[in-house]
Design a protein around this motif. Structure first.
Motif, PDB file in Angstrom:
ATOM      1  N   PHE A  62     -19.112  -2.452   5.175  1.00 33.94           N
ATOM      2  CA  PHE A  62     -20.263  -2.041   5.928  1.00 33.94           C
ATOM      3  C   PHE A  62     -20.172  -0.820   6.596  1.00 33.94           C
ATOM      4  CE2 PHE A  62     -21.583  -6.456   5.656  1.00 33.94           C
ATOM      5  CZ  PHE A  62     -23.101  -6.186   5.612  1.00 33.94           C
ATOM      6  N   VAL A  97     -20.948  -8.808   2.204  1.00 38.89           N
ATOM      7  CA  VAL A  97     -21.521 -10.147   2.280  1.00 38.89           C
ATOM      8  C   VAL A  97     -20.624 -11.162   1.774  1.00 38.89           C
ATOM      9  CG1 VAL A  97     -23.337 -11.914   1.996  1.00 38.89           C
ATOM     10  CG2 VAL A  97     -23.867  -9.276   2.759  1.00 38.89           C
ATOM     11  N   TYR A 106     -17.772 -11.666   4.142  1.00 33.75           N
ATOM     12  CA  TYR A 106     -18.061 -12.319   5.574  1.00 33.75           C
ATOM     13  C   TYR A 106     -18.154 -13.618   5.203  1.00 33.75           C
ATOM     14  CZ  TYR A 106     -21.006 -13.351   9.304  1.00 33.75           C
ATOM     15  OH  TYR A 106     -21.583 -14.402  10.575  1.00 33.75           O
ATOM     16  N   GLU A 163     -27.462 -12.469  17.337  1.00 38.34           N
ATOM     17  CA  GLU A 163     -26.326 -12.573  16.292  1.00 38.34           C
ATOM     18  C   GLU A 163     -26.267 -13.686  15.610  1.00 38.34           C
ATOM     19  OE1 GLU A 163     -22.881 -10.256  19.242  1.00 38.34           O
ATOM     20  OE2 GLU A 163     -23.150 -12.582  19.600  1.00 38.34           O
ATOM     21  N   LEU A 167     -28.586 -13.024  13.025  1.00 41.79           N
ATOM     22  CA  LEU A 167     -27.843 -12.127  11.639  1.00 41.79           C
ATOM     23  C   LEU A 167     -26.959 -12.772  10.966  1.00 41.79           C
ATOM     24  CD1 LEU A 167     -27.566  -9.291  10.972  1.00 41.79           C
ATOM     25  CD2 LEU A 167     -25.781  -8.930  12.627  1.00 41.79           C
ATOM     26  N   HIS A 168     -26.230 -13.763  11.599  1.00 37.28           N
ATOM     27  CA  HIS A 168     -25.364 -14.721  10.831  1.00 37.28           C
ATOM     28  C   HIS A 168     -25.971 -15.408   9.792  1.00 37.28           C
ATOM     29  CE1 HIS A 168     -22.258 -17.573   9.814  1.00 37.28           C
ATOM     30  NE2 HIS A 168     -22.880 -18.685  10.224  1.00 37.28           N
ATOM     31  N   LEU A 222     -27.314 -13.179   6.830  1.00 38.79           N
ATOM     32  CA  LEU A 222     -26.101 -12.978   6.228  1.00 38.79           C
ATOM     33  C   LEU A 222     -25.805 -13.897   5.102  1.00 38.79           C
ATOM     34  CD1 LEU A 222     -23.939 -10.861   8.607  1.00 38.79           C
ATOM     35  CD2 LEU A 222     -24.948 -10.027   6.404  1.00 38.79           C
ATOM     36  N   PHE A 251     -30.483  -5.387   4.919  1.00 38.62           N
ATOM     37  CA  PHE A 251     -29.307  -5.219   5.984  1.00 38.62           C
ATOM     38  C   PHE A 251     -29.121  -3.763   6.286  1.00 38.62           C
ATOM     39  CE2 PHE A 251     -28.575  -9.240   4.055  1.00 38.62           C
ATOM     40  CZ  PHE A 251     -28.619  -9.962   5.309  1.00 38.62           C
ATOM     41  N   ASP A 287     -30.000  -2.945   9.841  1.00 37.07           N
ATOM     42  CA  ASP A 287     -29.096  -3.795  10.456  1.00 37.07           C
ATOM     43  C   ASP A 287     -27.798  -3.443  10.452  1.00 37.07           C
ATOM     44  OD1 ASP A 287     -31.305  -5.035  11.548  1.00 37.07           O
ATOM     45  OD2 ASP A 287     -31.390  -6.499   9.614  1.00 37.07           O
ATOM     46  N   ARG A 288     -27.186  -2.446   9.647  1.00 37.91           N
ATOM     47  CA  ARG A 288     -25.916  -2.439   9.615  1.00 37.91           C
ATOM     48  C   ARG A 288     -25.117  -2.143  10.664  1.00 37.91           C
ATOM     49  NH1 ARG A 288     -28.662   2.246   8.261  1.00 37.91           N
ATOM     50  NH2 ARG A 288     -27.871   4.323   8.334  1.00 37.91           N
ATOM     51  N   VAL A 332     -24.632  -5.529  12.099  1.00 33.69           N
ATOM     52  CA  VAL A 332     -23.380  -6.274  11.621  1.00 33.69           C
ATOM     53  C   VAL A 332     -22.124  -5.681  12.135  1.00 33.69           C
ATOM     54  CG1 VAL A 332     -22.862  -6.753   9.185  1.00 33.69           C
ATOM     55  CG2 VAL A 332     -25.046  -6.724   9.568  1.00 33.69           C
ATOM     56  N   TRP A 352     -21.050  -6.955  15.331  1.00 37.03           N
ATOM     57  CA  TRP A 352     -20.997  -8.469  15.140  1.00 37.03           C
ATOM     58  C   TRP A 352     -19.607  -8.607  14.769  1.00 37.03           C
ATOM     59  CZ3 TRP A 352     -20.936 -12.987  16.976  1.00 37.03           C
ATOM     60  CH2 TRP A 352     -21.148 -14.116  16.079  1.00 37.03           C
TER      61      TRP A 352
END
Length: 201
Positions: free
Chosen positions: A38, A66, A69, A95, A98-99, A102, A146, A149-150, A153, A156
């Motif tokens: 990321f 991903v 992750y 969060e 987001l999880h 992903l 994403f 949203d990077r 991420v 997080w």
């Protein structure tokens, strides 16, 4: 200052090595890979124009990130999935969403080809007027999920890595017996046998 000699290592398959401890260390490795991916993705300038090939390079970073992750949270033989609660992590609603996003992307797009998420368009054309042969043409989605949203991420991932680092530090203070999961590692130094590829410094 003198340096203490490292204790001899035992194989991880030896009884007494807690699978949950294995998962903690595996997860630190996986999340570091995800964070690096990321970080590479964040080099993309959303205001610039890129060729399809350049976009695919960033898509490779995204998909690799991903996959990495998702490993701690995906069942595998020999070790349990990572528990956030047991490691002192309580995600915020943002969060947690987001999880979930992903993991859904991991399950439906990267690791598997879910019909609902595979965005392609297929057609054909006749290149020559004097021949009836037709050529198939496929257009694929060149987007980058994403991307917006990077940074969330990355934050997080850093929070997770801090929590796991604190947990493994705590375990080490309790008398962690050194171990290795590499049957070819040097039992006295823990030196691993390098796989083929570029050498790190």
């Amino acid at each position: 200052m003198s340096r203490r000699r490292a204790q001899p290592l035992v194989a991880a398959s030896r009884p007494g090595v807690d699978p949950r401890v294995l998962r903690l260390f595996y997860s630190q490795r996986d999340l570091q890979f995800a964070l690096s991916a990321f970080d590479f993705l964040s080099e993309l300038d959303a205001e610039s124009r890129y060729s399809k090939i350049e976009l695919r390079r960033f898509r490779c970073y995204l998909d690799a990130g991903v996959i990495a992750y998702g490993r701690p949270f995906t069942a595998t033989v020999g070790v349990p999935t990572l528990s956030l609660k047991q490691n002192g992590v309580k995600p915020t609603p943002a969060e947690q969403q987001l999880h979930n996003d992903l993991m859904a992307y991991r399950h439906k797009v990267v690791a598997h080809s879910d019909v609902e998420r595979m965005r392609i368009a297929v057609t054909s054309f006749q290149p020559f007027e004097d021949h009836q042969v037709r050529m198939p043409v496929m257009t694929i989605d060149e987007g980058l999920p994403f991307l917006d949203d990077r940074w969330d991420v990355i934050l997080w991932l850093r929070r997770l890595m801090h929590a796991l680092g604190s947990k493994t530090f705590e375990i080490a203070q309790q008398g962690l017996e050194p171990f290795t999961t590499d049957p070819m590692a040097d039992p006295n130094t823990g030196a691993l046998v390098r796989t083929a590829g570029a050498k790190s410094p």
